[in-house]
Scaffold this active site. Sequence first.
Site, PDB file in Angstrom:
ATOM      1  N   ASN A 112       0.840  -1.199   0.000  1.00 47.08           N
ATOM      2  CA  ASN A 112       0.000   0.000   0.000  1.00 47.08           C
ATOM      3  C   ASN A 112       0.875   1.249   0.000  1.00 47.08           C
ATOM      4  OD1 ASN A 112      -2.298  -1.712   0.435  1.00 47.08           O
ATOM      5  ND2 ASN A 112      -1.793  -1.765   2.598  1.00 47.08           N
ATOM      6  N   GLN A 119      -1.986   2.474   3.763  1.00 49.63           N
ATOM      7  CA  GLN A 119      -0.649   2.412   4.360  1.00 49.63           C
ATOM      8  C   GLN A 119      -0.706   2.974   5.779  1.00 49.63           C
ATOM      9  OE1 GLN A 119       2.385   4.606   2.229  1.00 49.63           O
ATOM     10  NE2 GLN A 119       4.038   3.674   3.408  1.00 49.63           N
ATOM     11  N   HIS A 125       6.703  -0.969   2.580  1.00 46.72           N
ATOM     12  CA  HIS A 125       6.692  -2.343   3.080  1.00 46.72           C
ATOM     13  C   HIS A 125       5.700  -3.190   2.294  1.00 46.72           C
ATOM     14  CE1 HIS A 125       3.675  -0.186   5.532  1.00 46.72           C
ATOM     15  NE2 HIS A 125       3.073  -1.357   5.728  1.00 46.72           N
ATOM     16  N   PHE A 126       6.013  -4.457   2.247  1.00 45.74           N
ATOM     17  CA  PHE A 126       5.222  -5.442   1.529  1.00 45.74           C
ATOM     18  C   PHE A 126       4.732  -6.473   2.533  1.00 45.74           C
ATOM     19  CE2 PHE A 126       8.283  -3.541  -1.211  1.00 45.74           C
ATOM     20  CZ  PHE A 126       7.693  -3.436  -2.463  1.00 45.74           C
ATOM     21  N   HIS A 127       3.466  -6.851   2.416  1.00 41.71           N
ATOM     22  CA  HIS A 127       2.879  -7.862   3.292  1.00 41.71           C
ATOM     23  C   HIS A 127       2.813  -9.194   2.547  1.00 41.71           C
ATOM     24  CE1 HIS A 127       0.878  -4.915   6.131  1.00 41.71           C
ATOM     25  NE2 HIS A 127       1.059  -4.143   5.072  1.00 41.71           N
TER      26      HIS A 127
END
Length: 178
Positions: A112, A119, A125-127
């Site tokens: 996001n 976000q 950042h990546f989930h």
Amino acid sequence: MDPSSQQSSLDSKAINVDAGTIPHDTKLDPNCIFCKIVTGEAQSFKVYETKHSLAFLAKPPVSHGHTLIIPKYHSRTLTDPGLPDEFLADVGPIMKKIAVMNGEDSYNVIQNNGRTAGQSVDHVHFHVVTKPVDQPNQGLVLTPQSWPSYPTTDAEYAQDAAKMKEIGRSHGFPGVSA
């Protein structure tokens, strides 16, 4: 020496190829919780690390094994100026490894940018979110209502593609389609 502890040590070295390293050309924000995790000032449950990236369990998680992958470089979004590509280059391969390490066949990868996109921490950042088959309310819950689509004509697709290519060319992106 116990063979199982030796194997664990070897696995740890293989997984954390550059554990604890911070590249010389990085930029960190002393007020950012993710930057504090990179420097070790804030606690995390690290699961994978390279020279440019770090993966750790999300707090609070939306499913077991919910993992965040961050570049070791402070940038609010993917498009903020200054984020070097090399700090994102290994994110894709790390996502794949985290998905394997979670042991689930179903998972989502989410990224996001900005508050309206969801976000919550101002650091790229990546989930990687597992979706256990036997726990349908864990992980990302997607329905036609939560993931709506809308009708689009070929002319609208062509207009969107042309606009994106124009912007890409203006930025000098070499892989923009003809």
